[in-house]
Motif scaffolding. Structure first.
Motif, PDB file in Angstrom:
ATOM      1  N   GLY A 161      86.894  56.853  76.291  1.00 42.95           N
ATOM      2  CA  GLY A 161      86.754  57.288  74.946  1.00 42.95           C
ATOM      3  C   GLY A 161      86.830  59.554  75.436  1.00 42.95           C
ATOM      4  O   GLY A 161      87.055  59.100  75.444  1.00 42.95           O
ATOM      5  N   SER A 162      85.535  59.778  75.316  1.00 40.32           N
ATOM      6  CA  SER A 162      85.611  61.077  75.672  1.00 40.32           C
ATOM      7  C   SER A 162      84.841  60.898  76.860  1.00 40.32           C
ATOM      8  O   SER A 162      83.794  60.434  76.826  1.00 40.32           O
ATOM      9  CB  SER A 162      85.207  61.583  74.435  1.00 40.32           C
ATOM     10  N   CYS A 163      84.972  62.126  77.970  1.00 42.23           N
ATOM     11  CA  CYS A 163      84.353  62.195  79.284  1.00 42.23           C
ATOM     12  C   CYS A 163      82.650  62.232  79.005  1.00 42.23           C
ATOM     13  O   CYS A 163      82.596  63.275  78.520  1.00 42.23           O
ATOM     14  CB  CYS A 163      84.600  63.101  80.111  1.00 42.23           C
ATOM     15  N   GLY A 164      81.931  61.459  79.616  1.00 37.99           N
ATOM     16  CA  GLY A 164      80.490  62.251  79.649  1.00 37.99           C
ATOM     17  C   GLY A 164      79.295  61.240  80.108  1.00 37.99           C
ATOM     18  O   GLY A 164      79.962  59.304  80.353  1.00 37.99           O
ATOM     19  N   ALA A 165      78.718  61.239  80.084  1.00 40.91           N
ATOM     20  CA  ALA A 165      77.340  60.384  80.365  1.00 40.91           C
ATOM     21  C   ALA A 165      76.327  59.066  79.420  1.00 40.91           C
ATOM     22  O   ALA A 165      76.187  58.610  79.027  1.00 40.91           O
ATOM     23  CB  ALA A 165      76.061  60.871  81.318  1.00 40.91           C
ATOM     24  N   LEU A 166      76.667  59.713  77.934  1.00 42.02           N
ATOM     25  CA  LEU A 166      75.972  58.771  77.224  1.00 42.02           C
ATOM     26  C   LEU A 166      77.159  57.815  77.073  1.00 42.02           C
ATOM     27  O   LEU A 166      78.793  57.607  76.759  1.00 42.02           O
ATOM     28  CB  LEU A 166      75.907  59.706  76.076  1.00 42.02           C
ATOM     29  N   ALA A 167      76.505  56.465  77.380  1.00 43.94           N
ATOM     30  CA  ALA A 167      78.004  55.245  77.039  1.00 43.94           C
ATOM     31  C   ALA A 167      78.584  54.965  75.320  1.00 43.94           C
ATOM     32  O   ALA A 167      79.201  55.109  74.808  1.00 43.94           O
ATOM     33  CB  ALA A 167      76.671  53.779  76.226  1.00 43.94           C
TER      34      ALA A 167
END
Length: 121
Positions: free
Chosen positions: A99-105
């Motif tokens: 997806g897109s890089c980040g800490a949220l699922a």
């Protein structure tokens, strides 16, 4: 559509190392950022690390910084998570996601089935 398959999990003693792999398939799989999450029994899924599509950006959970390294080989459509100095609290099922890089699922639309990592004390 992107399909993700993790491998490389296993049983290791505390202080040991494992390298997880996530093989992606799908026409545009290399254009996604890739994340690693983990879920221990009785606990919520938590973010571990992510890497941008060009590998120029990475992000880590604080407790794994300096021990884990995320990388990717777009020619092989594979993302890796090198885990060193493993601790019993790292025990979990590890999932990769695209997806897109980040800490949220919620940043990720595609998920693998997971691979079990067990660290014994």
């Amino acid at each position: 559509q992107v399909q993700l398959v993790e491998s490389g999990g296993g049983l290791v003693q505390a202080g040991g190392s494992l390298r997880l792999s996530c093989a992606a398939s799908g026409r545009t799989s290399s254009s996604y950022a890739m994340g690693w999450f983990r879920q221990a029994p009785g606990k919520e899924r938590e973010f571990v690390s992510c890497i941008g599509w060009s590998a120029s950006s990475t992000l880590y959970k604080n407790s794994v910084k300096g021990r884990f390294t995320v990388s990717r080989d777009n020619a092989k459509n594979t993302v890796y998570l090198q885990m060193n100095s493993l601790k019993p609290e790292d025990t979990a099922v590890y999932h990769c996601a695209a997806g897109s890089c980040g800490a949220l699922a919620s940043n990720y639309g595609y998920w693998g089935q997971g691979t079990q990592v067990t660290v014994s004390s």
